[in-house]
Design a protein around this motif. Structure first.
Motif, PDB file in Angstrom:
ATOM      1  N   SER A   1      -9.383  -1.043   5.079  1.00  0.00           N
ATOM      2  CA  SER A   1      -9.063  -2.276   3.801  1.00  0.00           C
ATOM      3  C   SER A   1     -10.301  -2.041   1.807  1.00  0.00           C
ATOM      4  O   SER A   1      -9.482  -2.442   2.324  1.00  0.00           O
ATOM      5  CB  SER A   1      -9.562  -3.837   5.070  1.00  0.00           C
ATOM      6  OG  SER A   1      -9.090  -3.785   5.291  1.00  0.00           O
TER       7      SER A   1
ATOM      8  N   THR B   1       2.129   1.312   3.993  1.00  0.00           N
ATOM      9  CA  THR B   1       3.551   0.728   3.686  1.00  0.00           C
ATOM     10  C   THR B   1       4.086   0.909   4.748  1.00  0.00           C
ATOM     11  O   THR B   1       5.329   0.344   5.064  1.00  0.00           O
ATOM     12  CB  THR B   1       4.285   1.491   1.825  1.00  0.00           C
ATOM     13  OG1 THR B   1       3.735   1.322   0.503  1.00  0.00           O
ATOM     14  CG2 THR B   1       5.325   1.247   2.431  1.00  0.00           C
TER      15      THR B   1
ATOM     16  N   LEU C   1       3.838  -1.240   7.360  1.00  0.00           N
ATOM     17  CA  LEU C   1       4.519  -2.195   7.225  1.00  0.00           C
ATOM     18  C   LEU C   1       5.628  -2.459   7.403  1.00  0.00           C
ATOM     19  O   LEU C   1       6.351  -3.059   8.526  1.00  0.00           O
ATOM     20  CB  LEU C   1       4.913  -3.423   4.999  1.00  0.00           C
ATOM     21  CG  LEU C   1       5.237  -4.243   5.001  1.00  0.00           C
ATOM     22  CD1 LEU C   1       5.027  -5.707   5.159  1.00  0.00           C
ATOM     23  CD2 LEU C   1       5.636  -3.948   3.657  1.00  0.00           C
TER      24      LEU C   1
ATOM     25  N   ALA D   1       1.456  -6.063   7.435  1.00  0.00           N
ATOM     26  CA  ALA D   1       1.359  -6.293   6.053  1.00  0.00           C
ATOM     27  C   ALA D   1      -0.519  -6.719   5.309  1.00  0.00           C
ATOM     28  O   ALA D   1      -0.383  -6.594   4.467  1.00  0.00           O
ATOM     29  CB  ALA D   1       2.182  -7.416   5.322  1.00  0.00           C
ATOM     30  N   ARG D   2      -1.300  -6.618   6.406  1.00  0.00           N
ATOM     31  CA  ARG D   2      -2.984  -6.161   5.788  1.00  0.00           C
ATOM     32  C   ARG D   2      -3.247  -5.416   4.677  1.00  0.00           C
ATOM     33  O   ARG D   2      -3.431  -6.139   4.062  1.00  0.00           O
ATOM     34  CB  ARG D   2      -2.962  -6.121   7.949  1.00  0.00           C
ATOM     35  CG  ARG D   2      -3.993  -7.144   8.525  1.00  0.00           C
ATOM     36  CD  ARG D   2      -4.479  -6.927   9.526  1.00  0.00           C
ATOM     37  NE  ARG D   2      -3.669  -5.865  10.716  1.00  0.00           N
ATOM     38  CZ  ARG D   2      -4.691  -4.729  10.759  1.00  0.00           C
ATOM     39  NH1 ARG D   2      -6.245  -5.249  11.294  1.00  0.00           N
ATOM     40  NH2 ARG D   2      -3.808  -4.186  11.401  1.00  0.00           N
TER      41      ARG D   2
ATOM     42  N   TYR E   1      -1.043  -3.205   3.481  1.00  0.00           N
ATOM     43  CA  TYR E   1       0.037  -3.364   2.312  1.00  0.00           C
ATOM     44  C   TYR E   1      -0.173  -4.635   1.036  1.00  0.00           C
ATOM     45  O   TYR E   1      -0.608  -4.505  -0.377  1.00  0.00           O
ATOM     46  CB  TYR E   1       1.346  -3.630   2.414  1.00  0.00           C
ATOM     47  CG  TYR E   1       2.459  -3.475   0.972  1.00  0.00           C
ATOM     48  CD1 TYR E   1       2.521  -2.309   1.008  1.00  0.00           C
ATOM     49  CD2 TYR E   1       2.925  -4.449   0.815  1.00  0.00           C
ATOM     50  CE1 TYR E   1       3.669  -1.647  -0.588  1.00  0.00           C
ATOM     51  CE2 TYR E   1       4.305  -4.908  -0.240  1.00  0.00           C
ATOM     52  CZ  TYR E   1       4.028  -3.249  -0.926  1.00  0.00           C
ATOM     53  OH  TYR E   1       4.778  -3.795  -1.682  1.00  0.00           O
ATOM     54  N   ASN E   2      -0.906  -5.373   1.861  1.00  0.00           N
ATOM     55  CA  ASN E   2      -1.245  -6.748   1.057  1.00  0.00           C
ATOM     56  C   ASN E   2      -1.937  -6.455   0.398  1.00  0.00           C
ATOM     57  O   ASN E   2      -1.791  -7.238  -1.392  1.00  0.00           O
ATOM     58  CB  ASN E   2      -1.819  -7.994   1.562  1.00  0.00           C
ATOM     59  CG  ASN E   2       0.092  -8.829   2.561  1.00  0.00           C
ATOM     60  OD1 ASN E   2       1.066  -8.168   2.679  1.00  0.00           O
ATOM     61  ND2 ASN E   2      -0.437  -9.314   2.851  1.00  0.00           N
TER      62      ASN E   2
ATOM     63  N   ARG F   1      -0.017  -4.466  -2.772  1.00  0.00           N
ATOM     64  CA  ARG F   1       1.359  -4.895  -3.141  1.00  0.00           C
ATOM     65  C   ARG F   1       1.180  -4.978  -5.142  1.00  0.00           C
ATOM     66  O   ARG F   1       2.910  -4.999  -5.178  1.00  0.00           O
ATOM     67  CB  ARG F   1       1.371  -6.849  -2.689  1.00  0.00           C
ATOM     68  CG  ARG F   1       3.197  -7.076  -2.449  1.00  0.00           C
ATOM     69  CD  ARG F   1       3.233  -8.575  -1.964  1.00  0.00           C
ATOM     70  NE  ARG F   1       2.717  -8.964  -0.880  1.00  0.00           N
ATOM     71  CZ  ARG F   1       4.036  -7.809   0.445  1.00  0.00           C
ATOM     72  NH1 ARG F   1       4.884  -7.807   0.227  1.00  0.00           N
ATOM     73  NH2 ARG F   1       3.454  -7.957   1.426  1.00  0.00           N
ATOM     74  N   SER F   2       0.588  -6.158  -5.977  1.00  0.00           N
ATOM     75  CA  SER F   2       0.679  -5.919  -7.067  1.00  0.00           C
ATOM     76  C   SER F   2       0.963  -4.812  -7.648  1.00  0.00           C
ATOM     77  O   SER F   2       1.338  -4.836  -8.852  1.00  0.00           O
ATOM     78  CB  SER F   2      -0.585  -6.849  -7.416  1.00  0.00           C
ATOM     79  OG  SER F   2      -1.391  -6.044  -7.253  1.00  0.00           O
TER      80      SER F   2
END
Length: 197
Positions: free
Chosen positions: A65, A165, A168, A174-175, A177-178, A181-182
């Motif tokens: 993270s 990814t 995910l 999804a922790r 990838y979020n 994500r953008s």
């Protein structure tokens, strides 16, 4: 937007049954030095050796993270192809080549004038020429080189993105990838013939 650098990596074996998905990603950026500095500073902050290799699968959740949050502070974009191995005929090296061919065709307009640096897979003397031949068959010519990821910090950056990814699509987690994500687009070519625009 045209970027100056492109780096590629994969996650999930294309051959064995240990995963359902095989994921390949190309990270494009004009801020290679900024990404390299983020990776190097992160290693120093964590007390890792500079010649160590940061890998998503062997990092702690906290380190994943933190590094991903640092990476999104600079400009880059990633295109990612997900191949569900249950729905394709190709296996092993044929699936590797097919996945990369899909991705490079999709990404061609923005990487045609730069070197695409791939993390080494298998024997580069075999994999890179095979990939070039597959691309020529579909009318794509791109300069491709393979490097060991421990010598190139940007390959370690794309490893974190493709790992997030894979987590995910393989585990529904999804922790990570979020966080990115953008900056990403995902294409599942078996499910959708046309890539995102």
């Amino acid at each position: 937007m045209n970027y100056k650098f492109a780096y590629g990596d994969e996650s999930g074996s294309p051959g064995d049954a240990s995963s359902t998905n095989f994921v390949v990603a190309v990270l494009q950026t004009s801020e290679r030095e900024s990404i390299a500095k983020i990776v190097q500073d992160f290693k120093q902050f964590k007390g890792f050796r500079q010649d160590s290799e940061l890998k998503f699968h062997s990092s702690t959740d906290a380190n994943r993270s933190e590094l991903l949050n640092r990476l999104v502070s600079v400009d880059w974009s990633a295109r990612i192809v997900v191949m569900d191995k249950r729905t394709v005929r190709q296996k092993d090296f044929a699936l590797y080549v097919a996945a990369w061919t899909h991705l490079i065709r999709w990404t061609k307009l923005t990487i045609e004038d730069v070197n695409l640096i791939l993390d080494e897979y298998g024997n580069p003397a075999i994999t890179v020429p095979s990939l070039r031949r597959s691309l020529r068959k579909v009318g794509v010519s791109v300069s491709i080189k393979a490097m060991r990821s421990h010598t190139e910090p940007c390959l370690q950056g794309v490893d974190m993105a493709v790992g997030a990814t894979f987590r995910l699509v393989e585990h529904g987690d999804a922790r990570f990838y979020n966080i990115i994500r953008s900056r990403t687009q995902i294409w599942r070519p078996i499910e959708n013939e046309n890539p995102p625009s």
